[in-house]
Design an enzyme around this catalytic site. Structure first.
Site, mmCIF file in Angstrom:
data_model
loop_
_atom_site.group_PDB
_atom_site.id
_atom_site.type_symbol
_atom_site.label_atom_id
_atom_site.label_comp_id
_atom_site.label_asym_id
_atom_site.label_seq_id
_atom_site.Cartn_x
_atom_site.Cartn_y
_atom_site.Cartn_z
ATOM 1 N N LYS A 1 0.841 -1.224 0.007
ATOM 2 C CA LYS A 1 -0.080 0.083 0.055
ATOM 3 C C LYS A 1 0.948 1.345 -0.015
ATOM 4 O O LYS A 1 0.676 2.086 -0.945
ATOM 5 C CB LYS A 1 -0.900 -0.067 1.291
ATOM 6 C CG LYS A 1 -1.570 1.438 1.557
ATOM 7 C CD LYS A 1 -2.635 1.345 2.737
ATOM 8 C CE LYS A 1 -1.804 1.905 4.117
ATOM 9 N NZ LYS A 1 -1.597 3.254 4.046
ATOM 10 N N ASN A 2 1.909 1.256 0.876
ATOM 11 C CA ASN A 2 2.456 2.634 1.052
ATOM 12 C C ASN A 2 3.397 2.955 -0.138
ATOM 13 O O ASN A 2 3.937 4.020 -0.262
ATOM 14 C CB ASN A 2 3.337 2.539 2.270
ATOM 15 C CG ASN A 2 2.305 2.682 3.565
ATOM 16 O OD1 ASN A 2 1.306 3.057 3.459
ATOM 17 N ND2 ASN A 2 2.956 2.479 4.863
ATOM 18 N N CYS B 1 -5.326 8.287 9.095
ATOM 19 C CA CYS B 1 -5.503 7.687 10.514
ATOM 20 C C CYS B 1 -5.120 8.898 11.361
ATOM 21 O O CYS B 1 -4.015 9.642 11.071
ATOM 22 C CB CYS B 1 -4.599 6.579 10.369
ATOM 23 S SG CYS B 1 -5.100 5.225 9.735
ATOM 24 N N ARG C 1 -0.109 15.195 13.439
ATOM 25 C CA ARG C 1 0.564 14.862 12.181
ATOM 26 C C ARG C 1 1.121 16.061 11.344
ATOM 27 O O ARG C 1 0.557 16.482 10.291
ATOM 28 C CB ARG C 1 -0.288 13.619 11.360
ATOM 29 C CG ARG C 1 -0.361 12.401 12.090
ATOM 30 C CD ARG C 1 -0.993 11.561 11.064
ATOM 31 N NE ARG C 1 -0.370 10.668 10.255
ATOM 32 C CZ ARG C 1 -0.480 9.643 9.641
ATOM 33 N NH1 ARG C 1 -1.724 9.381 9.756
ATOM 34 N NH2 ARG C 1 0.591 9.069 8.619
ATOM 35 N N ASP D 1 3.659 0.320 12.312
ATOM 36 C CA ASP D 1 2.431 0.052 11.717
ATOM 37 C C ASP D 1 2.088 -1.515 12.088
ATOM 38 O O ASP D 1 1.171 -2.057 11.780
ATOM 39 C CB ASP D 1 2.343 -0.059 10.366
ATOM 40 C CG ASP D 1 2.180 1.772 9.893
ATOM 41 O OD1 ASP D 1 1.933 2.331 10.792
ATOM 42 O OD2 ASP D 1 2.520 1.630 8.754
ATOM 43 N N ARG E 1 -9.013 0.095 3.704
ATOM 44 C CA ARG E 1 -8.154 1.046 3.047
ATOM 45 C C ARG E 1 -6.961 0.300 2.901
ATOM 46 O O ARG E 1 -6.209 0.871 1.791
ATOM 47 C CB ARG E 1 -7.715 2.238 4.047
ATOM 48 C CG ARG E 1 -9.024 3.243 4.286
ATOM 49 C CD ARG E 1 -8.282 4.112 5.327
ATOM 50 N NE ARG E 1 -6.667 4.632 4.923
ATOM 51 C CZ ARG E 1 -5.913 4.784 5.634
ATOM 52 N NH1 ARG E 1 -6.175 5.244 7.030
ATOM 53 N NH2 ARG E 1 -4.725 5.318 5.599
HETATM 54 C C1 UD1 Z 1 4.308 6.671 7.073
HETATM 55 C C2 UD1 Z 1 3.202 5.854 6.722
HETATM 56 C C3 UD1 Z 1 2.429 5.253 8.060
HETATM 57 C C4 UD1 Z 1 3.594 4.996 9.187
HETATM 58 C C5 UD1 Z 1 4.682 6.095 9.137
HETATM 59 C C6 UD1 Z 1 5.860 5.634 10.126
HETATM 60 C C7 UD1 Z 1 2.419 5.884 4.383
HETATM 61 C C8 UD1 Z 1 1.294 6.305 3.374
HETATM 62 N N1 UD1 Z 1 2.050 6.049 6.141
HETATM 63 O O1 UD1 Z 1 3.399 7.947 7.543
HETATM 64 O O2 UD1 Z 1 1.535 4.223 8.012
HETATM 65 O O3 UD1 Z 1 2.900 4.877 10.377
HETATM 66 O O4 UD1 Z 1 5.263 6.348 7.764
HETATM 67 O O5 UD1 Z 1 6.582 4.520 9.708
HETATM 68 O O6 UD1 Z 1 3.749 5.538 4.146
HETATM 69 N N2 UD1 Z 1 6.990 14.220 11.675
HETATM 70 C C9 UD1 Z 1 7.274 15.555 11.864
HETATM 71 N N3 UD1 Z 1 7.282 16.467 10.822
HETATM 72 C C10 UD1 Z 1 7.004 16.106 9.607
HETATM 73 C C11 UD1 Z 1 6.681 14.744 9.227
HETATM 74 C C12 UD1 Z 1 6.549 13.868 10.241
HETATM 75 O O7 UD1 Z 1 7.531 15.857 12.952
HETATM 76 O O8 UD1 Z 1 6.931 17.208 8.655
HETATM 77 C C13 UD1 Z 1 7.015 13.277 12.631
HETATM 78 C C14 UD1 Z 1 5.437 12.281 12.946
HETATM 79 O O9 UD1 Z 1 4.630 13.371 13.668
HETATM 80 C C15 UD1 Z 1 5.922 11.272 13.420
HETATM 81 C C16 UD1 Z 1 7.258 11.184 12.899
HETATM 82 O O10 UD1 Z 1 7.679 12.212 12.181
HETATM 83 O O11 UD1 Z 1 6.087 11.339 14.793
HETATM 84 C C17 UD1 Z 1 7.277 9.850 11.661
HETATM 85 O O12 UD1 Z 1 6.258 10.379 10.658
HETATM 86 P P1 UD1 Z 1 6.426 9.984 9.046
HETATM 87 O O13 UD1 Z 1 7.548 8.875 9.085
HETATM 88 O O14 UD1 Z 1 6.559 11.122 8.169
HETATM 89 O O15 UD1 Z 1 5.058 9.291 8.976
HETATM 90 P P2 UD1 Z 1 4.308 9.386 7.435
HETATM 91 O O16 UD1 Z 1 5.194 9.544 6.333
HETATM 92 O O17 UD1 Z 1 3.118 10.269 7.788
#
Ligand code: UD1
Length: 429
Positions: A22-23, A117, A122, A305, A397
């Site tokens: 998916k991702n 989610c 986020r 996850d 999803r």
């Molecule tokens: C992706 C995955 C999600 C998974 C996560 C962590 C997809 C579509 N989703 O989410 O299922 O749980 O990786 O493996 O691939 N953060 C910041 N600032 C930012 C971005 C992130 O502080 O600009 C923080 C977030 O709050 C979190 C951490 O970084 O604490 C990791 O987030 P991130 O790896 O970015 O997750 P996603 O890409 O949203």
């Protein structure tokens, strides 16, 4: 509206085929915008997040054609917009990849802030910082992110925090930027490597994906390609845990065992037997589960996850287990549902203490998000009696044909139609 009904207690046995990731799919589909050509993508998972992303591209003018259930062709030549409104992005976190992809294509993007989610706050500050380092201005106005650049220029981008989304978004924006971009402290998840391989198949020059330094030499054009998506690490992990939790014996096929090592390690620690083959793993559950501690971390650590699913085993393991969430602020919402099934869990911030109980008992629970929903299914499979799971739209999803796959493994699970007012169609009275 539908709910799931599970009569617990059946061992899972047999074989299950894992779908495409998916991702990876939700990053690769928007990446096709960079080619202005036809891309054929194979091993696409048939799940609602993917359908949602395809619809967004179609609404922008792209032509999406299904060759078969798992192969699509996307022609992004006719796309003529850099704006993606809220109606399209509200259901899908990954819609933020459209910012990087549209910036790469048009030097301009206006995309509504994403849904997805709810794991607490986020933020997307790292994404915006990355775009700015490449020479764009980016601001949030009326719930839309508006990013714009005369042209994008390669740059050093240091990620203050390891972020999957920000790493992917900077890659998407940088592939056609002028010069060299170096992403430091990059995320290393398997789908980062898959996206880099896809972009390279389109003519990009990306090296180092899968390590914490990714180097991207910008190229002026990208072309169409044919590409097959990797198997889904989290879907595979979920079936591994379900097999172990039910004391079952399941061969999980079409996987990359290397991606599953952290999950295998924890299952083995809990007493399961995991046997790796070239592209499959066999999981045999133990009679009694040993306790273990779990800490989620970015790849190659234990994936956040998989935290809710693995925690279900700890509810019935021998003794006390500590689960520490190292990625998200709020990933223990599912605990309230497991407690309704008889689990003994105390949560304090990002740590949960699981005191093993002899058994879970079936009741009505809710899928609070995608992986919480998967955990509820595993809990229902091992519980005594009947479990009903509501809000299964979240599970749809990310898991392809999971009812059919679980039934093939021997689970007693089915979907049941319910009306908005909670009653069942054709119910007596
Ligand atoms: C992706 C995955 C999600 C998974 C996560 C962590 C997809 C579509 N989703 O989410 O299922 O749980 O990786 O493996 O691939 N953060 C910041 N600032 C930012 C971005 C992130 O502080 O600009 C923080 C977030 O709050 C979190 C951490 O970084 O604490 C990791 O987030 P991130 O790896 O970015 O997750 P996603 O890409 O949203």
């Amino acid at each position: 509206m539908e709910k799931l009904v599970i009569h617990g207690g059946n061992r899972l046995t047999g074989e299950v085929e894992i779908s495409g990731a998916k991702n990876a799919a939700v990053a690769i589909i928007p990446a096709t915008l960079l080619a202005q050509d036809v891309c054929r993508i194979e091993n696409i998972p048939n799940i609602s997040d993917v359908i949602c992303m395809e619809r967004i591209l179609t609404s922008m003018g792209a032509v999406v054609r299904y060759i078969n259930k798992h192969t699509i062709e996307i022609d992004t030549k006719p796309v003529n917009s850099y704006i993606v409104p809220h109606e399209m992005t509200k259901k899908l976190r990954a819609s933020y990849y459209l910012i990087g992809a549209l910036l790469g294509r048009y030097n301009r993007a206006k995309v509504s802030l994403p849904g997805g989610c709810d794991f607490g706050v986020r933020p997307i500050d790292l994404h915006i910082k990355g775009f700015e380092l490449l020479g764009a201005t980016a601001a949030v106005e009326n719930g839309m992110i508006h990013a714009y650049a005369e042209h994008l220029t390669g740059s050093a981008v240091y990620m203050d925090k390891v972020s999957v989304g920000a790493t992917i978004n900077v890659m998407l924006a940088a592939v056609k930027a002028r010069g060299l971009t170096i992403i430091e402290n990059a995320a290393k998840e398997p789908h980062i490597v898959d996206l880099a391989n896809f972009l390279n198949a389109m003519g990009a020059d990306i090296r180092g994906a899968g390590t914490d330094v990714i180097k991207i030499h910008g190229v002026s054009t990208l072309h169409g390609c044919t590409y097959s998506i990797i198997p889904d690490q989290i879907e595979a992990g979920t079936y591994m845990v379900a097999a172990a939790a039910t004391h079952g014996d399941v061969l999980i096929k079409n996987v990359i065992p290397k991606h599953l090592e952290s999950i295998s390690a924890k299952l083995i620690e809990c007493g399961a037997t995991v046997t790796e083959y070239d592209d499959s793993v066999r999981v045999q559950g133990p009679r009694v589960f040993r306790r273990c501690n779990l800490k989620t971390m970015p790849h190659p650590g234990f994936p956040t996850d998989m935290q809710p699913q693995m925690s279900v085993i700890l509810t019935v393991a021998n003794g006390t287990s500590l689960v520490s969430e190292g990625v998200w602020d709020n990933r223990f919402r599912y605990v309230a549902q497991l407690t309704r099934m008889g689990a003994n869990i105390q949560v304090d911030g990002k740590i949960a203490v699981f005191q093993g109980v002899p058994e879970l008992t079936g009741t009505t629970v809710r899928a609070d998000d995608l992986r919480a929903g998967a955990a509820m299914i595993i809990a229902g499979l091992i519980a005594r009696g009947t479990t009903e799971i509501e809000s299964i739209i979240f599970i749809d999803r990310g898991y392809e044909d999971y009812v059919e796959k679980l039934r093939d493994l021997g689970a007693d699970i089915y979907r049941k139609e319910i009306r908005e007012d909670g009653t069942q169609p054709n119910a007596a009275g």
